[in-house]
Design a protein around this motif. Structure first.
Motif, PDB file in Angstrom:
ATOM      1  N   GLY A   5      36.430   9.899  -6.103  1.00  0.00           N
ATOM      2  CA  GLY A   5      36.842  11.253  -5.744  1.00  0.00           C
ATOM      3  C   GLY A   5      38.195  11.332  -5.066  1.00  0.00           C
ATOM      4  N   SER A   6      38.838  10.186  -4.836  1.00  0.00           N
ATOM      5  CA  SER A   6      40.170  10.221  -4.226  1.00  0.00           C
ATOM      6  C   SER A   6      41.209  10.556  -5.281  1.00  0.00           C
ATOM      7  N   VAL A   7      42.280  11.207  -4.834  1.00  0.00           N
ATOM      8  CA  VAL A   7      43.389  11.522  -5.733  1.00  0.00           C
ATOM      9  C   VAL A   7      44.653  10.929  -5.116  1.00  0.00           C
ATOM     10  N   VAL A   8      45.223   9.962  -5.804  1.00  0.00           N
ATOM     11  CA  VAL A   8      46.421   9.296  -5.298  1.00  0.00           C
ATOM     12  C   VAL A   8      47.554   9.557  -6.281  1.00  0.00           C
ATOM     13  N   ILE A  22      43.139  -0.490   0.964  1.00  0.00           N
ATOM     14  CA  ILE A  22      41.921   0.144   0.480  1.00  0.00           C
ATOM     15  C   ILE A  22      41.930   1.618   0.841  1.00  0.00           C
ATOM     16  N   ILE A  23      41.833   2.452  -0.168  1.00  0.00           N
ATOM     17  CA  ILE A  23      41.744   3.894   0.039  1.00  0.00           C
ATOM     18  C   ILE A  23      40.298   4.286  -0.195  1.00  0.00           C
ATOM     19  N   GLY A  24      39.703   4.913   0.799  1.00  0.00           N
ATOM     20  CA  GLY A  24      38.283   5.270   0.728  1.00  0.00           C
ATOM     21  C   GLY A  24      38.037   6.356  -0.302  1.00  0.00           C
ATOM     22  N   SER A  25      36.923   7.049  -0.157  1.00  0.00           N
ATOM     23  CA  SER A  25      36.602   8.080  -1.140  1.00  0.00           C
ATOM     24  C   SER A  25      37.060   9.448  -0.643  1.00  0.00           C
ATOM     25  N   LYS A  26      37.273  10.331  -1.589  1.00  0.00           N
ATOM     26  CA  LYS A  26      37.673  11.723  -1.337  1.00  0.00           C
ATOM     27  C   LYS A  26      38.922  11.842  -0.478  1.00  0.00           C
ATOM     28  N   CYS A  27      39.863  10.929  -0.653  1.00  0.00           N
ATOM     29  CA  CYS A  27      41.150  11.045   0.046  1.00  0.00           C
ATOM     30  C   CYS A  27      42.133  11.773  -0.864  1.00  0.00           C
ATOM     31  N   GLU A  28      43.127  12.368  -0.239  1.00  0.00           N
ATOM     32  CA  GLU A  28      44.234  12.923  -1.018  1.00  0.00           C
ATOM     33  C   GLU A  28      45.509  12.302  -0.522  1.00  0.00           C
ATOM     34  N   ILE A  29      46.171  11.548  -1.383  1.00  0.00           N
ATOM     35  CA  ILE A  29      47.353  10.790  -0.989  1.00  0.00           C
ATOM     36  C   ILE A  29      48.487  11.188  -1.923  1.00  0.00           C
ATOM     37  N   ASN A  30      49.606  11.561  -1.359  1.00  0.00           N
ATOM     38  CA  ASN A  30      50.739  11.933  -2.205  1.00  0.00           C
ATOM     39  C   ASN A  30      52.032  11.429  -1.564  1.00  0.00           C
ATOM     40  N   CYS A  31      52.876  10.779  -2.351  1.00  0.00           N
ATOM     41  CA  CYS A  31      54.171  10.274  -1.877  1.00  0.00           C
ATOM     42  C   CYS A  31      54.031   9.417  -0.626  1.00  0.00           C
ATOM     43  N   VAL A  32      53.195   8.409  -0.728  1.00  0.00           N
ATOM     44  CA  VAL A  32      52.935   7.527   0.403  1.00  0.00           C
ATOM     45  C   VAL A  32      53.237   6.098  -0.013  1.00  0.00           C
ATOM     46  N   ILE A  33      53.800   5.325   0.903  1.00  0.00           N
ATOM     47  CA  ILE A  33      53.926   3.885   0.696  1.00  0.00           C
ATOM     48  C   ILE A  33      53.018   3.229   1.718  1.00  0.00           C
ATOM     49  N   THR A  34      51.954   2.571   1.271  1.00  0.00           N
ATOM     50  CA  THR A  34      51.170   1.803   2.242  1.00  0.00           C
ATOM     51  C   THR A  34      51.588   0.357   2.121  1.00  0.00           C
ATOM     52  N   ASP A  35      51.820  -0.278   3.244  1.00  0.00           N
ATOM     53  CA  ASP A  35      52.093  -1.714   3.239  1.00  0.00           C
ATOM     54  C   ASP A  35      50.784  -2.453   2.965  1.00  0.00           C
ATOM     55  N   LYS A  36      50.790  -3.774   3.119  1.00  0.00           N
ATOM     56  CA  LYS A  36      49.603  -4.596   2.852  1.00  0.00           C
ATOM     57  C   LYS A  36      48.427  -4.241   3.763  1.00  0.00           C
ATOM     58  N   SER A  52      40.505   5.778   5.661  1.00  0.00           N
ATOM     59  CA  SER A  52      39.091   6.167   5.685  1.00  0.00           C
ATOM     60  C   SER A  52      38.826   7.336   4.747  1.00  0.00           C
ATOM     61  N   ASP A  53      37.543   7.523   4.451  1.00  0.00           N
ATOM     62  CA  ASP A  53      37.114   8.583   3.540  1.00  0.00           C
ATOM     63  C   ASP A  53      37.658   9.937   3.991  1.00  0.00           C
ATOM     64  N   GLY A  54      38.058  10.714   3.032  1.00  0.00           N
ATOM     65  CA  GLY A  54      38.394  12.108   3.292  1.00  0.00           C
ATOM     66  C   GLY A  54      39.762  12.365   3.908  1.00  0.00           C
ATOM     67  N   ARG A  55      40.567  11.333   4.109  1.00  0.00           N
ATOM     68  CA  ARG A  55      41.886  11.544   4.728  1.00  0.00           C
ATOM     69  C   ARG A  55      42.860  12.193   3.748  1.00  0.00           C
ATOM     70  N   GLY A  58      48.511  -3.344   7.721  1.00  0.00           N
ATOM     71  CA  GLY A  58      47.263  -3.481   8.468  1.00  0.00           C
ATOM     72  C   GLY A  58      46.801  -2.232   9.204  1.00  0.00           C
ATOM     73  N   ALA A  59      47.512  -1.101   9.016  1.00  0.00           N
ATOM     74  CA  ALA A  59      47.128   0.111   9.748  1.00  0.00           C
ATOM     75  C   ALA A  59      45.764   0.609   9.284  1.00  0.00           C
ATOM     76  N   GLU A  60      45.038   1.207  10.208  1.00  0.00           N
ATOM     77  CA  GLU A  60      43.755   1.815   9.853  1.00  0.00           C
ATOM     78  C   GLU A  60      43.827   3.289  10.168  1.00  0.00           C
ATOM     79  N   ILE A  61      43.595   4.099   9.158  1.00  0.00           N
ATOM     80  CA  ILE A  61      43.763   5.547   9.337  1.00  0.00           C
ATOM     81  C   ILE A  61      42.455   6.248   9.031  1.00  0.00           C
TER      82      ILE A  61
END
Lengths: 400, 374
Positions: free
Chosen positions: B321-324, B334-348, B353-356, B371-374
């Motif tokens: 259910g996530s949209v990247v 790792i992107i959890g479920s039901k997240c919405e991610i747009n124009c993002v650079i995640t490092d290693k 978390s779900d729903g972000r 290593g960030a946890e959001i």
């Protein structure tokens, strides 16, 4: 400790794999691709390494080029060792002459010198026709605890399937009291997995005796195991309840690939604690195009998908053009599925070209007589021309 | 491809780190991740190997743990050799070396290594340019023209920001460099330095020793610019697709360029593979409900959601259910479920978390640190 290895593995990889037909025309069965980026032999080799066995002899005979090439110096499996490592062992010539491996027992007999170099306590015998993840070291501990001469890994199979296997009859202490090869009326459901651990000093003698007896088959199942049993040696069965699948036939090879897509089947290639190693291709990541539709599938690097892929395993460097449809199929490395081609319930070998609007295979529900249905197979390096049709169950080994 | 002349490659792994400070906080420029499964140094190193160069020194300065880990013995580039091969040259690796201030000083620190090499020519290259480059014609031109120094450039149209982070050459009709502008405030058509230089070993040796005696430390400033007219410096125009990474935006765009099949084809030609460290990941898995379009996906990914216009590195996961979209998801993030991610650079190793909901913009992608946890 450069003088001894506790356990050496011997992998019987010389079989022709004739039931894989076109796929093994030019390559030994263990070199046949499996699971998107592996070859069958990656599983026993990775199991060895993950089990702490770092000395492996691979007995080759039939069409060994692809297999030897693939094994190389063993580096992808960490089996490039100063002492030990992986060694391809094809038949060779001696002062007495040259001969092919006449059977599984003879193949090991001819390589007694190889094993003796490592002076092992135990030898584990493996075959190159199964997909499974197994800790041979746990089996070895069992072998030691039982004080056995031979330990045979078994799986509890459904009774109706038992007659396809070598069946072990055991007592309550796991001792094998009898065994039957493909019995019509099985007395047990413990099927041999073709994985054996032997105490080397004992096996060595049985191999020599077997070789010196011209009347005996040079085969483990037909001679060595019965001889041990008749002599009252301690043979035990080791129960393995993990995923284990024979890939000796086209149907079972197809099924074993499809099992990877089924979340309910316990073969997890993504487990970091039991990695499966393989020779990695040097290719960029896969590209999934703007018109692609990909679900329930595995795809490997260097592939480019712009068509529809469902319930399929796509190997490295495969191109699936816009408007092509691949469902319930396996596409091996380097093949191209052109626009408008449809591949269903099929295995397409390495470096094939399926041209526009060609059809390979059919869904079972689209075939009137179920007996006419089966997996369609296109061998390696084959071109299927435009609009051509490969019927279900057909095995294609020449261009059409 | 094979070199007729013996050529030594020298790679500078730390140069230009200030242009992408977020990405180089814990790593060298050479070990910045790129294109789903690579580090920037892979391109330079593979170009050298594919050109037949079998001896390469990698000069590094700081933060080089990830670089050493990546390169190992050099086996994946076929550079684990008894003769030649890969040499890692951190500071203090030689008696004379220490923390250097510029390219020339760094070379002085490893001058023993260079002098001992039996190479006739040296190719020096940084890790900020992503391209497929054959060095053979460049060496040929260098020999033919009798240049003291050959500089590789691209004729391009650049904006002010890029120019301020580049060296620009003025080049005469005879091919000779007659002007060297370092980080100029200009824009428009320009000959952009690709930070790749060819010299004979003798010439370089003399430069290094003279530089040490006179306290010169920058190759660009103290040699190329200060001695433009004294030396015969000739340009070589590199015409293949390239991307110079001189900002986070540039990094983002260079990755997104890989979604263009023509550019991808020019960066990964069949006859010049790009080598990198092997990770033994299984193939990528697309679950029921996965919807992936126009994306580059590496081995080991597990995708259960929607992915559009993205670069997914090895072992990245996108939950149900996530949209990247328009994003770069680096290794093992790792992107959890039901997240919405747009124009993002995640490092290693980022965990979302779900729903972000996380949104950057195409001209200013949101960067999330290792290593960030959001």
């Amino acid at each position: 400790m450069y003088t001894k290895k506790e356990c050496v593995a011997m992998l019987l990889a010389g079989g022709q794999g004739s039931r894989l037909y076109a796929l093994t025309q030019n390559m030994a069965k263990p070199a046949v691709p499996y699971g998107g980026k592996y070859r069958i032999i990656d599983f026993p080799l990775s199991n060895c390494v993950n089990s702490g066995i770092d000395t492996v002899g691979v007995l080759t005979q039939y069409q060994p080029l692809a297999l030897h090439d693939y094994i190389g110096n063993g580096q992808p499996w960490d089996l490039d060792k100063q002492y030990g490592g992986v060694h391809a062992l094809p038949p060779y010539q001696t002062a007495l002459g040259a001969e092919w491996y006449k059977g599984t027992a003879n193949a090991i007999y001819q390589n007694i010198n190889f094993i003796d170099r490592y002076n092992p306590e135990y030898v584990v015998m493996l075959s190159g026709d199964h997909i499974y993840k197994m800790d041979y070291n746990a089996m070895l501990q069992f072998h030691k605890e039982k004080g056995a001469v031979a330990t045979i890994a078994v799986q509890d199979v459904p009774l109706e399937e038992a007659s396809r296997f070598g069946i072990m009859i055991t007592d309550e202490n796991d001792n094998i009291v009898d065994f039957e090869e493909k019995p019509k009326h099985p007395r047990s459901t413990y099927a041999s997995m073709g994985i054996y651990i032997f105490t080397w000093s004992k096996l060595r003698q049985y191999l020599i005796d077997n070789e010196n007896n011209p009347d005996e088959d040079k085969d483990f199942g037909k001679a060595i195991i019965p001889n041990m049993m008749n002599a009252g040696e301690k043979l035990v069965a080791y129960m393995f309840d993990g995923y284990w699948k024979d890939v000796g036939t086209l149907d079972s090879l197809w099924e074993a690939n499809m099992d990877l897509l089924n979340p309910n089947i316990p073969i997890d290639l993504y487990d970091p604690d039991w990695k499966m190693y393989s020779r990695n291709p040097v290719l960029p990541p896969q590209y999934i195009g703007s018109d692609a539709k990909v679900e329930n599938s595995m795809i490997a690097e260097g592939s480019s998908v712009d068509g529809t892929v469902d319930f399929s395993v796509i190997y490295e460097g495969v191109t699936i053009e816009k408007g092509a449809v691949v469902t319930d199929s396996i596409i091996m490395p380097g093949s191209v599925i052109k626009s408008g081609a449809v591949v269903e319930y099929a295995i397409v070998g390495e470096n094939c070209v399926i041209n526009s609007r060609a059809r390979v295979g059919k869904r079972p529900e689209d075939v009137e007589n179920r007996d006419d249905w089966g997996i369609a197979v296109v061998g390696h390096n084959i071109t299927i021309s435009e609009n051509a049709e490969v019927a279900p169950k057909k095995i294609i080994s020449e261009n059409m | 491809m094979s070199m007729n002349k013996k050529v030594l490659g020298m790679i500078f792994a730390n140069m230009h780190e200030n242009t992408v400070p977020e990405l180089t906080k814990e790593r060298t420029m050479g070990s910045v991740m790129f294109g789903g499964r690579y580090r920037l140094i892979d391109f330079t190193l593979s170009n050298m190997v594919n050109s037949g160069i079998d001896e390469v020194g990698v000069i590094t300065k700081s933060n080089y743990q990830s670089l050493l880990d990546h390169l190992g013995s050099g086996r994946e580039w076929d550079l684990a050799r008894k003769k030649g091969g890969l040499h890692l040259l951190p500071p203090f690796s030689h008696v004379t070396s220490g923390m250097y201030r510029g390219r020339l000083e760094a070379l002085y620190g490893v001058s023993d290594f260079i002098i001992r090499s039996d190479a006739e020519y040296i190719i020096m290259s940084d890790c900020d340019v992503v391209t497929s480059m054959d060095f053979n014609p460049i060496i040929e031109q260098h020999i033919e023209t009798g240049a003291d120094i050959t500089v590789v450039y691209a004729s391009d149209v650049i904006d002010l920001e890029d120019a301020r982070r580049s060296t620009i050459f003025g080049i005469g009709s005879d091919g000779r460099v007659n002007d060297v502008l370092i980080n100029p405030s200009i824009s428009g058509a320009a000959n952009v330095s690709l930070n790749t230089f060819i010299l004979s070993k003798e010439f370089l040796k003399n430069l290094i020793l003279e530089g040490a005696a006179k306290g010169l430390y920058s190759f660009e400033e103290d040699i190329l610019r200060a001695r433009t007219h004294e030396y015969n410096i000739i340009g070589y125009c590199h015409k293949n697709y390239y991307k110079k990474i001189s900002s986070m935006m540039g990094y983002y765009n260079a990755n997104m360029d890989l979604l263009d099949s023509e550019k991808r084809g020019m960066l990964f030609p069949n006859n010049a593979p790009v080598y990198t460290k092997v990770r033994d990941n299984p193939p990528a898995k697309y679950a029921i409900g996965a919807n992936v379009r126009n994306s580059l996906v590496a081995d080991g990914c597990i995708i259960e959601g929607t992915v559009e216009n993205c670069i997914l590195f090895r072992g990245a996961r996108v939950g149900k259910g996530s949209v990247v979209k328009n994003s770069i998801i680096m290794q093992d993030s790792i992107i959890g479920s039901k997240c919405e991610i747009n124009c993002v650079i995640t490092d290693k190793n980022v965990r979302i978390s779900d729903g972000r909901m996380l949104t950057g913009s195409k001209n200013y992608p949101l960067y999330i640190g290792k290593g960030a946890e959001i």
